[in-house]
Design a protein around this motif. Structure first.
Motif, mmCIF file in Angstrom:
data_model
loop_
_atom_site.group_PDB
_atom_site.id
_atom_site.type_symbol
_atom_site.label_atom_id
_atom_site.label_comp_id
_atom_site.label_asym_id
_atom_site.label_seq_id
_atom_site.Cartn_x
_atom_site.Cartn_y
_atom_site.Cartn_z
ATOM 1 N N ASP A 2 57.526 19.700 21.112
ATOM 2 C CA ASP A 2 56.629 20.231 22.138
ATOM 3 C C ASP A 2 57.286 20.173 23.517
ATOM 4 O O ASP A 2 57.762 19.122 23.936
ATOM 5 N N ARG A 5 52.238 20.014 26.467
ATOM 6 C CA ARG A 5 51.105 19.456 25.720
ATOM 7 C C ARG A 5 49.949 19.207 26.672
ATOM 8 O O ARG A 5 50.089 18.458 27.649
ATOM 9 N N THR A 7 45.994 17.875 26.877
ATOM 10 C CA THR A 7 45.028 17.098 26.120
ATOM 11 C C THR A 7 43.735 16.937 26.919
ATOM 12 O O THR A 7 43.740 16.347 28.007
ATOM 13 N N ASN A 24 42.836 21.848 24.827
ATOM 14 C CA ASN A 24 43.910 21.195 24.081
ATOM 15 C C ASN A 24 44.895 22.264 23.633
ATOM 16 O O ASN A 24 44.500 23.260 23.028
ATOM 17 N N LYS A 26 49.341 22.988 22.574
ATOM 18 C CA LYS A 26 50.734 22.591 22.422
ATOM 19 C C LYS A 26 51.610 23.833 22.358
ATOM 20 O O LYS A 26 51.273 24.794 21.663
#
Length: 231
Positions: A2, A5, A7, A24, A26
């Protein structure tokens, strides 16, 4: 691996508008990803947070191993050096030549003149403008100006290239030429994230497509699966 990313990312502006919520995501090194969705879905906010024009209200954004949201203003250069950004309106210096526009991106780092020259000539050759090196922006077509903007964005060898509607001011044929340039850059290993409203380009390019809606990921199409959608 990745490169990016996100979150549980949320972004609420001082006006009270929440542009991104519970996001969220990636993105791997070397990916070419389109970000699409209706006006106001959060596309611009998302990419501005990636290059730290905006900070998330909550959640975590990791780009190239750096926690972008926690960067102090004085340290933003650490992430900016890893990212190139291309805008719809080129943002070229009108009184500077093609060479000078691209070289400027290296001069701010204090590189030696011979190293700057070598890198600028190489990148202008990559975007097909080596023969326009002494021209000024006013002497170039819209497509050529966008190529200069792309060259400037990648001359420092960024890991990530963010493109915000780079074909928005261009005709269909010129848009495809720009997309071919971006594909060549991607083949060299640069991760590309592109925001666009041009669904024809999205379908033609056959890449991963992320659809945003109300600040959330509505759909995430793997490479080669979006062109069959009737959107």
């Amino acid at each position: 691996m990745d490169l990016i990313r996100l979150t549980k990312v949320k972004k609420t502006y001082k006006t009270g508008v929440t542009a991104i919520q519970d996001l969220n995501l990636k993105i791997s090194k070397g990916d070419f990803v389109f970000i699409i969705g209706s006006t106001g879905c959060g596309k611009s906010t998302l990419i501005k947070m990636l290059y730290r024009e905006e900070k998330p209200t909550s959640g975590q954004i990791i780009v190239g191993g750096i926690d972008v949201g926690r960067l102090r203003n004085g340290k933003v250069y650490k992430i900016r050096r890893k990212i190139g950004v291309v805008f719809q309106d080129y943002k070229l210096l009108p009184k500077s030549t093609v060479y000078e526009n691209v070289a400027f991106a290296l001069e701010i780092f204090g590189l030696p003149k011979d190293e700057i020259h070598s890198k600028v000539v190489k990148v202008l050759e990559l975007v097909g403008l080596k023969n326009k090196i002494k021209n000024y922006p006013s002497q170039l077509s819209g497509g050529e100006q966008q190529r200069v903007a792309i060259a400037r964005a990648i001359v420092n060898g960024p890991k990530l290239l963010i493109c915000d509607e780079p074909t928005g001011n261009l005709d269909p044929n010129t848009s495809l030429e720009i997309m071919n340039v971006l594909e060549e850059i991607n083949k060299l290993g640069t991760t590309i994230i592109m925001v666009t409203h041009d669904i024809n380009i999205v379908k033609r390019m056959n890449k991963r497509v992320i659809v945003l809606d109300s600040g959330r990921v509505l759909k995430d199409y793997k490479k080669g699966t979006y062109q069959n959608e009737n959107i």
